[in-house]
Design an enzyme around this catalytic site. Structure first.
Site, PDB file in Angstrom:
ATOM      1  N   ASN A  24       0.807  -1.236   0.000  1.00  0.00           N
ATOM      2  CA  ASN A  24       0.000   0.000   0.000  1.00  0.00           C
ATOM      3  C   ASN A  24       0.833   1.276   0.000  1.00  0.00           C
ATOM      4  O   ASN A  24       0.470   2.264  -0.638  1.00  0.00           O
ATOM      5  CB  ASN A  24      -0.994  -0.013   1.171  1.00  0.00           C
ATOM      6  CG  ASN A  24      -0.310  -0.044   2.518  1.00  0.00           C
ATOM      7  OD1 ASN A  24       0.743  -0.644   2.667  1.00  0.00           O
ATOM      8  ND2 ASN A  24      -0.898   0.616   3.485  1.00  0.00           N
ATOM      9  N   GLU A  67       3.462  -5.387  12.337  1.00  0.00           N
ATOM     10  CA  GLU A  67       2.539  -4.256  12.147  1.00  0.00           C
ATOM     11  C   GLU A  67       1.435  -4.756  11.236  1.00  0.00           C
ATOM     12  O   GLU A  67       1.670  -4.987  10.052  1.00  0.00           O
ATOM     13  CB  GLU A  67       3.275  -3.081  11.484  1.00  0.00           C
ATOM     14  CG  GLU A  67       4.417  -2.513  12.294  1.00  0.00           C
ATOM     15  CD  GLU A  67       3.967  -1.880  13.601  1.00  0.00           C
ATOM     16  OE1 GLU A  67       2.789  -1.464  13.693  1.00  0.00           O
ATOM     17  OE2 GLU A  67       4.781  -1.828  14.525  1.00  0.00           O
ATOM     18  N   GLU A 126       7.279   0.265  16.109  1.00  0.00           N
ATOM     19  CA  GLU A 126       8.318   0.810  15.248  1.00  0.00           C
ATOM     20  C   GLU A 126       8.483   2.285  15.603  1.00  0.00           C
ATOM     21  O   GLU A 126       7.771   2.818  16.439  1.00  0.00           O
ATOM     22  CB  GLU A 126       7.922   0.659  13.776  1.00  0.00           C
ATOM     23  CG  GLU A 126       7.763  -0.782  13.357  1.00  0.00           C
ATOM     24  CD  GLU A 126       7.556  -0.956  11.863  1.00  0.00           C
ATOM     25  OE1 GLU A 126       6.807  -0.162  11.256  1.00  0.00           O
ATOM     26  OE2 GLU A 126       8.147  -1.884  11.287  1.00  0.00           O
TER      27      GLU A 126
HETATM   28  P1  NDP Z   1       0.099  -9.440   3.202  1.00  0.00           P
HETATM   29  O1  NDP Z   1       0.093  -9.932   4.593  1.00  0.00           O
HETATM   30  O2  NDP Z   1      -0.595 -10.247   2.170  1.00  0.00           O
HETATM   31  O3  NDP Z   1       1.602  -9.281   2.677  1.00  0.00           O
HETATM   32  C1  NDP Z   1       2.567  -8.463   3.291  1.00  0.00           C
HETATM   33  C2  NDP Z   1       3.943  -8.944   2.870  1.00  0.00           C
HETATM   34  O4  NDP Z   1       4.167 -10.258   3.361  1.00  0.00           O
HETATM   35  C3  NDP Z   1       4.129  -9.043   1.363  1.00  0.00           C
HETATM   36  O5  NDP Z   1       5.452  -8.741   1.016  1.00  0.00           O
HETATM   37  C4  NDP Z   1       3.815 -10.504   1.113  1.00  0.00           C
HETATM   38  O6  NDP Z   1       4.327 -10.951  -0.101  1.00  0.00           O
HETATM   39  C5  NDP Z   1       4.495 -11.128   2.306  1.00  0.00           C
HETATM   40  N1  NDP Z   1       4.061 -12.473   2.656  1.00  0.00           N
HETATM   41  C6  NDP Z   1       2.888 -13.097   2.361  1.00  0.00           C
HETATM   42  N2  NDP Z   1       2.890 -14.375   2.852  1.00  0.00           N
HETATM   43  C7  NDP Z   1       4.086 -14.542   3.488  1.00  0.00           C
HETATM   44  C8  NDP Z   1       4.699 -15.629   4.195  1.00  0.00           C
HETATM   45  N3  NDP Z   1       4.092 -16.826   4.325  1.00  0.00           N
HETATM   46  N4  NDP Z   1       5.927 -15.458   4.717  1.00  0.00           N
HETATM   47  C9  NDP Z   1       6.550 -14.275   4.590  1.00  0.00           C
HETATM   48  N5  NDP Z   1       6.049 -13.217   3.900  1.00  0.00           N
HETATM   49  C10 NDP Z   1       4.823 -13.342   3.371  1.00  0.00           C
HETATM   50  O7  NDP Z   1      -0.435  -7.950   3.254  1.00  0.00           O
HETATM   51  P2  NDP Z   1      -0.744  -7.001   2.029  1.00  0.00           P
HETATM   52  O8  NDP Z   1       0.478  -6.859   1.174  1.00  0.00           O
HETATM   53  O9  NDP Z   1      -2.017  -7.443   1.406  1.00  0.00           O
HETATM   54  O10 NDP Z   1      -0.931  -5.600   2.780  1.00  0.00           O
HETATM   55  C11 NDP Z   1      -2.125  -5.183   3.318  1.00  0.00           C
HETATM   56  C12 NDP Z   1      -2.160  -5.411   4.811  1.00  0.00           C
HETATM   57  O11 NDP Z   1      -1.087  -4.731   5.429  1.00  0.00           O
HETATM   58  C13 NDP Z   1      -3.412  -4.840   5.443  1.00  0.00           C
HETATM   59  O12 NDP Z   1      -3.942  -5.760   6.355  1.00  0.00           O
HETATM   60  C14 NDP Z   1      -2.917  -3.618   6.178  1.00  0.00           C
HETATM   61  O13 NDP Z   1      -3.691  -3.240   7.266  1.00  0.00           O
HETATM   62  C15 NDP Z   1      -1.554  -4.043   6.583  1.00  0.00           C
HETATM   63  N6  NDP Z   1      -0.730  -2.876   6.883  1.00  0.00           N
HETATM   64  C16 NDP Z   1      -0.402  -2.613   8.191  1.00  0.00           C
HETATM   65  C17 NDP Z   1       0.317  -1.481   8.525  1.00  0.00           C
HETATM   66  C18 NDP Z   1       0.714  -1.202   9.929  1.00  0.00           C
HETATM   67  O14 NDP Z   1       1.637  -0.409  10.121  1.00  0.00           O
HETATM   68  N7  NDP Z   1       0.098  -1.773  10.940  1.00  0.00           N
HETATM   69  C19 NDP Z   1       0.718  -0.513   7.487  1.00  0.00           C
HETATM   70  C20 NDP Z   1       0.324  -0.896   6.159  1.00  0.00           C
HETATM   71  C21 NDP Z   1      -0.379  -2.033   5.876  1.00  0.00           C
HETATM   72  P3  NDP Z   1       3.365 -10.956  -1.421  1.00  0.00           P
HETATM   73  O15 NDP Z   1       2.902  -9.573  -1.637  1.00  0.00           O
HETATM   74  O16 NDP Z   1       4.265 -11.422  -2.458  1.00  0.00           O
HETATM   75  O17 NDP Z   1       2.269 -11.918  -1.096  1.00  0.00           O
END
Ligand code: NDP
Length: 481
Positions: free
Chosen positions: A151, A249, A461
């Site tokens: 995002n 996070e 963080e």
């Molecule tokens: P995901 O959990 O799908 O993915 C986040 C990252 O983790 C990506 O790089 C993804 O790779 C990777 N990933 C997925 N599966 C695994 C695994 N088994 N092992 C290690 N890494 C993995 O989240 P989104 O990318 O869909 O992001 C949206 C989410 O992030 C929302 O829930 C949002 O609220 C949260 N978010 C939280 C924030 C905070 O500070 N609290 C800030 C911003 C977002 P890939 O994309 O290749 O699947």
């Protein structure tokens, strides 16, 4: 076609097995490049480069580390326009937003930790009467893993990398497979800034394979992760038996609580922003709007009027407020919640439809959507949608507002609009979130602890909290006579 590479040991390299994934431009719904689908072997190569760089980097003076981080920051600012265009093309967000928020913040992340590391100190405790003195060393962990979402791609990627390397660690990092472009460009910038080879290594690929290989790696001793709650829980399960340090996070379902005694115009303007900025794809967006009943009808009318003025369109155009959602899959997910709303008895007050943009007919556009809900138990109020969809409902008393705000599994942030000091303090103390904004939203000071409670995460963080996470405290006790 724009093919990108992994950044390992200071070099841009193809994945060992030669496997690639398609990269989409969400504004047009077309493939515009390919990215490495990195394997365990690629992650191992990245780890080896990081492990080799660690002894030297962890002994590099703070001034030298700081100088390099400042240089990276300067180069990001120098290339701001270029990076903003790349971010917009990868993610679908308006270029103007990337120019104003994403890229400057990525530069600030490096600048902030370039400075913070020179101010970071550890504790000393004199054991009075025992003739002993304790001091605590804060040593870098070694090789650490950083995994970030789509995002705010460069913004969140650098929010982890900057403190990790400032503290003397070497990094294996993976950006989201959906938005890898600016992470790839960061590798080039790090070389230009003179970051020694191996200090930062970037591997691209799927979360379930590349990301998983980072988390499973026995010698990557800490994982800093930002993403969905489900993925966070999975990572915690994988990391626990290896006793890794983790910072998670995760998602949010943040209440935006509006009292009649607030500064109404300021609240209204900010609420439009906190609802729909970045297409509503910010973990901090105020996706549940709770309004005191005596201004509920007025708010509803004014809010709809303002939201109707938002322009959904081509992310390259200056007057676009809402660009494309990040992917077709994500658009489908967000739309599925609008369908659920109708089944749950929610009333769509505005939006709810996809938008066809001229010359971008296959892009993933959705109207900003306002849904009136009857209760807090509905899926729309309990589950994270992470798109341009907000719910609104009214409340009568402070107690009711507080209960509504807290009755979700998430606990990331909350916003409260009021000019009553007593109410402010009561809410600030009782809201079950890691962050509370009063009469503002997303005002960030990088020194402050950032993160959530409940299912929104583990750890914090930001500021020295991040430097504490990326270091291991070791207490030394000296007895003297
Ligand atoms: P995901 O959990 O799908 O993915 C986040 C990252 O983790 C990506 O790089 C993804 O790779 C990777 N990933 C997925 N599966 C695994 C695994 N088994 N092992 C290690 N890494 C993995 O989240 P989104 O990318 O869909 O992001 C949206 C989410 O992030 C929302 O829930 C949002 O609220 C949260 N978010 C939280 C924030 C905070 O500070 N609290 C800030 C911003 C977002 P890939 O994309 O290749 O699947």
């Amino acid at each position: 076609m724009l093919n990108i590479k992994n950044y390992i040991n200071g070099k841009l390299v193809a994945p060992e097995a030669g496997n690639y994934l398609d990269n989409y431009n969400p504004a047009v719904g077309e493939i515009y490049g390919q990215i490495p689908n990195s394997s365990k072997e690629d992650v191992q190569k990245a780890y080896q480069a990081a492990a080799k760089a660690f002894p030297s980097w962890s002994n590099t003076t703070l001034e030298e580390r700081s100088k390099i981080l400042y240089k990276i920051s300067d180069l990001i600012l120098e290339k701001l326009d270029f990076l903003a265009v790349a971010e917009s093309k990868d993610n679908g967000k308006p270029i103007a937003l990337a120019k104003q928020v994403d890229i400057p913040r990525a530069a600030s992340n490096f600048q902030f930790f370039a400075n913070a590391i020179t101010q970071f100190s550890s504790e000393a405790h004199e054991s009075v009467g025992l003739n002993a003195v304790n001091f605590t060393l804060r040593q870098p962990i070694g090789v650490v893993g950083c995994i970030s979402p789509w995002n705010l791609p460069l913004y969140l990627f650098t929010w982890k990398i900057a403190p990790a390397i400032a503290a003397g660690n070497c990094v294996v990092a993976k950006p989201s497979e959906v938005t890898p472009m600016t992470a790839y460009l960061l590798g080039k910038i790090c070389n230009e800034a003179g970051l020694p080879k191996g200090v930062l290594n970037i591997v691209h690929g799927l979360g379930s394979t590349t990301g998983q290989a980072i988390v499973e790696h026995p010698n990557i001793k800490a994982i800093s992760f930002t993403g969905g709650t489900k993925t966070g829980a999975h990572i915690a399960r994988v990391a626990a038996p290896m006793f890794k340090k983790i910072s998670l996070e995760l998602g949010g379902k943040n209440p935006n609580i509006i009292f009649a005694d607030c500064d109404y115009e300021k609240m209204l303007e900010t609420t439009v922003h906190s609802s729909f900025a970045n297409q509503g794809q910010i973990c901090l967006c105020g996706s549940r709007i709770l309004v005191e009943d005596n201004i509920y009808e007025k708010f509803k009318e004014d809010f709809i009027k303002k939201v109707a003025q938002l322009r959904v369109g081509n992310p390259s155009e200056k007057d676009t407020n809402i660009g494309a959602l990040v992917s077709k899959q994500h658009l489908e997910k967000v739309k599925s919640y609008i369908d659920i709303a109708e089944k749950e008895g929610g009333k769509i007050l505005f939006g709810g439809e996809t938008v066809t943009v001229t010359d971008r007919e296959n892009g993933y556009y959705l109207q900003p959507t306002i849904i009136e809900v009857k209760d807090n138990e509905c899926k729309l109020n309990q589950e994270e949608i992470f798109g341009p969809v907000v719910t609104i409902m009214s409340f009568k008393t402070d107690e009711e507002a507080l209960t509504l705000a807290n009755e979700v599994k998430y606990g990331l942030s909350a916003t409260i609009w009021t000019n009553n000091l007593n109410r402010t303090m009561q809410f600030a103390k009782q809201l079950q979130t890691g962050i509370v904004w009063v009469n503002t939203w997303m005002l960030r000071d990088l020194r402050t602890p950032f993160g959530g409670t409940k299912e929104s995460g583990v750890g914090r963080e930001g500021g020295f909290e991040a430097l504490r996470f990326f270091t291991e405290p070791k207490n030394i006790c000296i007895k003297y006579e």
